[in-house]
Design a protein around this motif. Structure first.
Motif, short mmCIF file in Angstrom:
data_model
loop_
_atom_site.label_atom_id
_atom_site.label_comp_id
_atom_site.label_asym_id
_atom_site.label_seq_id
_atom_site.Cartn_x
_atom_site.Cartn_y
_atom_site.Cartn_z
N PHE A 184 -21.37 123.14 88.54
CA PHE A 184 -20.09 123.08 87.83
C PHE A 184 -19.19 124.22 88.30
N PHE A 185 -17.88 123.92 88.39
CA PHE A 185 -16.91 124.93 88.82
C PHE A 185 -15.82 125.05 87.76
N PRO A 186 -16.06 125.76 86.64
CA PRO A 186 -15.00 125.87 85.63
C PRO A 186 -13.76 126.54 86.21
N GLU A 187 -12.59 125.98 85.81
CA GLU A 187 -11.34 126.54 86.33
C GLU A 187 -10.59 127.34 85.28
N SER A 188 -11.13 127.40 84.08
CA SER A 188 -10.53 128.23 83.03
C SER A 188 -11.65 128.71 82.12
N VAL A 189 -11.33 129.75 81.34
CA VAL A 189 -12.32 130.28 80.40
C VAL A 189 -12.69 129.21 79.38
N ASP A 190 -11.70 128.44 78.95
CA ASP A 190 -11.98 127.39 77.95
C ASP A 190 -12.92 126.33 78.52
N GLU A 191 -12.72 125.99 79.80
CA GLU A 191 -13.64 125.00 80.41
C GLU A 191 -15.06 125.54 80.44
N LEU A 192 -15.18 126.82 80.78
CA LEU A 192 -16.50 127.45 80.83
C LEU A 192 -17.15 127.42 79.44
N ALA A 193 -16.36 127.82 78.42
CA ALA A 193 -16.89 127.85 77.05
C ALA A 193 -17.27 126.44 76.61
N GLY A 194 -16.44 125.45 76.97
CA GLY A 194 -16.71 124.06 76.58
C GLY A 194 -18.01 123.56 77.20
N LEU A 195 -18.24 123.94 78.44
CA LEU A 195 -19.46 123.53 79.14
C LEU A 195 -20.70 124.02 78.38
N LEU A 196 -20.66 125.30 77.98
CA LEU A 196 -21.81 125.86 77.28
C LEU A 196 -21.93 125.27 75.87
N ASN A 197 -20.78 125.01 75.28
CA ASN A 197 -20.76 124.44 73.94
C ASN A 197 -21.49 123.11 73.84
N HIS A 198 -21.44 122.36 74.92
CA HIS A 198 -22.09 121.04 74.91
C HIS A 198 -23.48 121.06 75.53
N ALA A 199 -23.95 122.25 75.89
CA ALA A 199 -25.19 122.33 76.68
C ALA A 199 -26.39 121.75 75.94
N ILE A 200 -26.51 122.07 74.65
CA ILE A 200 -27.71 121.63 73.94
C ILE A 200 -27.72 120.10 73.84
N MET B 135 -13.40 119.05 84.72
CA MET B 135 -14.02 120.16 85.45
C MET B 135 -14.61 119.64 86.76
N ILE B 136 -14.49 120.46 87.79
CA ILE B 136 -15.07 120.05 89.08
C ILE B 136 -16.60 120.12 88.96
N TYR B 137 -17.26 119.07 89.44
CA TYR B 137 -18.72 119.03 89.45
C TYR B 137 -19.15 118.44 90.79
N LYS B 138 -20.10 119.09 91.44
CA LYS B 138 -20.56 118.55 92.73
C LYS B 138 -22.07 118.44 92.73
N ASP B 139 -22.57 117.33 93.25
CA ASP B 139 -24.03 117.21 93.31
C ASP B 139 -24.51 116.66 94.65
N ASP B 140 -23.61 116.66 95.66
CA ASP B 140 -24.07 116.21 96.97
C ASP B 140 -24.78 117.37 97.68
N PRO B 141 -25.78 117.06 98.50
CA PRO B 141 -26.61 118.11 99.10
C PRO B 141 -25.80 119.18 99.85
N ASP B 142 -24.72 118.77 100.53
CA ASP B 142 -23.94 119.77 101.29
C ASP B 142 -23.29 120.80 100.36
N SER B 143 -22.82 120.34 99.20
CA SER B 143 -22.17 121.27 98.27
C SER B 143 -23.19 122.15 97.57
N ILE B 144 -24.36 121.61 97.35
CA ILE B 144 -25.38 122.34 96.59
C ILE B 144 -26.07 123.41 97.44
N ARG B 145 -26.25 123.13 98.73
CA ARG B 145 -27.12 123.95 99.58
C ARG B 145 -26.85 125.45 99.45
N GLY B 146 -25.59 125.83 99.54
CA GLY B 146 -25.24 127.26 99.52
C GLY B 146 -25.63 127.96 98.22
#
Ligand SMILES: Cc1cc2nc3c(=O)[nH]c(=O)nc-3n(C[C@H](O)[C@H](O)[C@H](O)COP(=O)(O)OP(=O)(O)OC[C@H]3O[C@@H](n4cnc5c(N)ncnc54)[C@H](O)[C@@H]3O)c2cc1C
Length: 495
Positions: free
Chosen positions: A29-45, A1-12
């Motif tokens: 985080f920039f999920p590119e599919s529904v499964d990626e989005l669900a997976g992200l939340l699945n691991h959140a805790i 999954m695309i993840y960005k944490d540099d100030p330029d990407s975050i600012r907006g």
């Protein structure tokens, strides 16, 4: 999954149109599919992550601005299907949450279909308009977004996918929702126990009414109960012709009589939009449009769907109504073709641009209202707005969705003292609207800016009801914490 944490990407992602300045986040985080989005939340805790969901940043209430949470951007979930006809006058289209509203409207038009919700700002994501139950001018005829959504694919806070069509799960007579999730987990919880106001538009707090569909709980819940990943939208046939017009009035009372006639159930014409501009809005517009008549106390913009065969009759009826209310017919503006209608659209949209330009020279922010009241109380709130602002010598404009008894008042402070005074006055306006049986927000929602006022609307018991629903569906408060429900109510025991 695309993840960005540099100030330029975050600012907006630390802003929307609310002017809330406190945003901060470790990354996006920039999920590119529904499964990626669900997976992200699945691991959140396990990952100790909380999230704020970001649409395209046109919201006005700070809802997408993180306060230390990670951001989930919906922009890569941008797939759009093709319209599927269900009958001669109904179709649907499947879209992912990050598709622009404008893209959907243009696409379905090519196939002769029409998606009515039109919250003025077209550069918003469809998922956000569902999460916020957005509306706008055409809701006078078509209602808000919830009327046009037949299915949602929702990702619950801990990553389960809930594919929910209308009609599948309704609250029983005790208000209980019961549903089995694909994982085998059972959902059993009651709708929030409170009455909603009797306004024709309402977008403050969780939807709740007898026998309601579970889909309607998620629509308008401002991302606090799950992430909208995909939806089926209901389409209607594209109207073959539109009459648009801007009608000026010398006297405000005559303008209000005109609006009453247009709203008569027995009227032979039923506009899809009835919009208001007060005298001060017209003064701002006159600076750029010299044709705005100087002696007008207000104007009505209306849009009427018609057919080539009916157009002449409809115009006759319209002129008759205008005449009976002493409209300034000679100065009024009719737009019957696309080019002219586009010029009229530009005229209407010029108002916020001119006002923002003016404000930026004062270096102050506007104070704006989004309250609506039941029709019977409309004039009382309008007069209260005008008298309160006149007494204080404020610069202000009033405009918007008069068809739904929903006007926006913008106070435009010229200095810090006026800003502070206007902010205090805002609370008085909220109290007045609520005392008249109104709603705190008819369309823009609560976000992070208006949670304290929501307590005034629902009182502590009502907010606890919302907190109970939130904590049932999101017990670890992973999603959009700080939106809608004051955090203090989430951190106390409600079960
Ligand atoms: C000039 C102007 C005029 C406007 N006029 C109107 C109007 O007439 N009527 C009206 O209703 N609104 C109006 N709005 C407000 C705004 O356009 C809507 O609220 C719109 O829905 C916001 O969309 P967005 O993609 O920019 O969302 P954002 O601002 O990015 O997010 C808005 C909220 O939605 C949540 N969210 C976003 N995507 C999802 C998702 N997939 N799942 C769950 N939650 C999500 C976010 O967390 C946030 O709380 C106007 C705004 C502007 C700037």
């Amino acid at each position: 999954m695309i993840y960005k944490d540099d100030p330029d990407s975050i600012r907006g992602f630390l802003e929307d149109t609310s002017n809330l300045k406190s945003g901060h986040t470790p990354g996006v985080f920039f999920p590119e599919s529904v499964d990626e989005l669900a997976g992200l939340l699945n691991h959140a805790i396990g990952e100790h992550q909380r999230f704020t969901i970001a649409g395209n940043g046109t919201g006005t209430t700070g809802g997408r601005i993180p306060q230390g949470e990670y951001v989930i951007s919906m922009q890569k979930l941008d797939r759009i299907g093709e319209p599927v006809a269900l009958s001669a006058d109904r179709a649907f289209i499947t879209v992912q949450a990050g598709v622009l509203l404008e893209t959907i409207q243009k696409k379905v038009e090519q196939f002769g279909w029409f998606y009515p919700p039109d919250p003025t700002e077209k550069l918003c994501f469809i998922g956000s308009t569902i999460a916020n139950n957005s509306s706008g001018a055409r809701s006078f005829k078509y209602g808000a977004t919830r009327n046009h959504v037949t299915r949602i694919l929702l990702i619950l806070a801990q990553g389960e996918q809930l594919n929910l069509s209308r009609g599948v799960c309704r609250a029983d007579k005790d208000g209980l929702f019961s549903l089995s999730l694909p994982s085998g987990r059972e959902l059993n919880f009651k709708r929030a126990a409170y009455q909603m106001p009797e306004t024709s538009k309402h977008n403050a707090g969780y939807f709740s009414e007898e026998g309601m569909d579970l889909v309607d709980l998620f629509i308008g819940s401002e991302g606090t109960l799950g992430v909208i990943a995909e939806a089926d939208l209901l389409l209607t046939p594209l109207p073959p012709a539109i009459i648009s017009c801007l009608v000026y009035f010398g006297k405000i009372d005559e303008l209000f009589s005109f609006v009453s006639l247009l709203k008569e159930p027995a009227s032979s014409i039923r506009p899809r939009a009835i919009e208001f501009f007060d005298i001060h809005s017209l003064e701002f517009l006159a600076a750029r449009y010299p044709d705005v008549p100087a002696r007008s106390e207000g104007a009505i913009f209306l849009e009427l769907e018609t057919t080539p065969e009916r157009e002449e009759n409809d115009l006759d009826t319209l002129f008759g109504l205008m005449e009976s209310c002493n409209a300034m017919s000679d100065e009024s503006w009719m737009a019957l073709d696309r080019d002219e209608q586009e010029r009229m659209r530009e005229f209407r949209h010029a108002l916020p641009l001119i006002v923002n330009d003016w404000l930026s020279r004062q270096h102050e922010s506007k104070i704006s209202t989004d309250m609506a009241v039941p029709e019977r109380a409309f004039r009382k709130l309008f007069d209260f707005y005008c008298n309160s602002c006149e007494q204080r010598g404020f610069v202000y404009i009033i405009f918007g969705h008069i068809g739904d008894a929903h006007l926006h008042l913008n106070i435009l402070p010229r200095n810090r003292e006026e800003f502070i005074e206007a902010k205090a006055l805002y609370r008085t306006f909220v109290d007045k609207a609520l005392a008249l049986g109104g709603t705190l927000s008819a369309e823009h929602g609560i976000g992070k800016l208006k949670t304290e006022y929501l307590v005034g609307m629902y009182h502590e018991d009502g907010i606890r009801e919302m907190a109970r629903v939130k904590k049932y569906l999101d017990p670890f408060l992973l999603l959009n914490r700080g939106n809608l429900i004051p955090v203090a109510y989430l951190e106390t025991q409600t079960h």
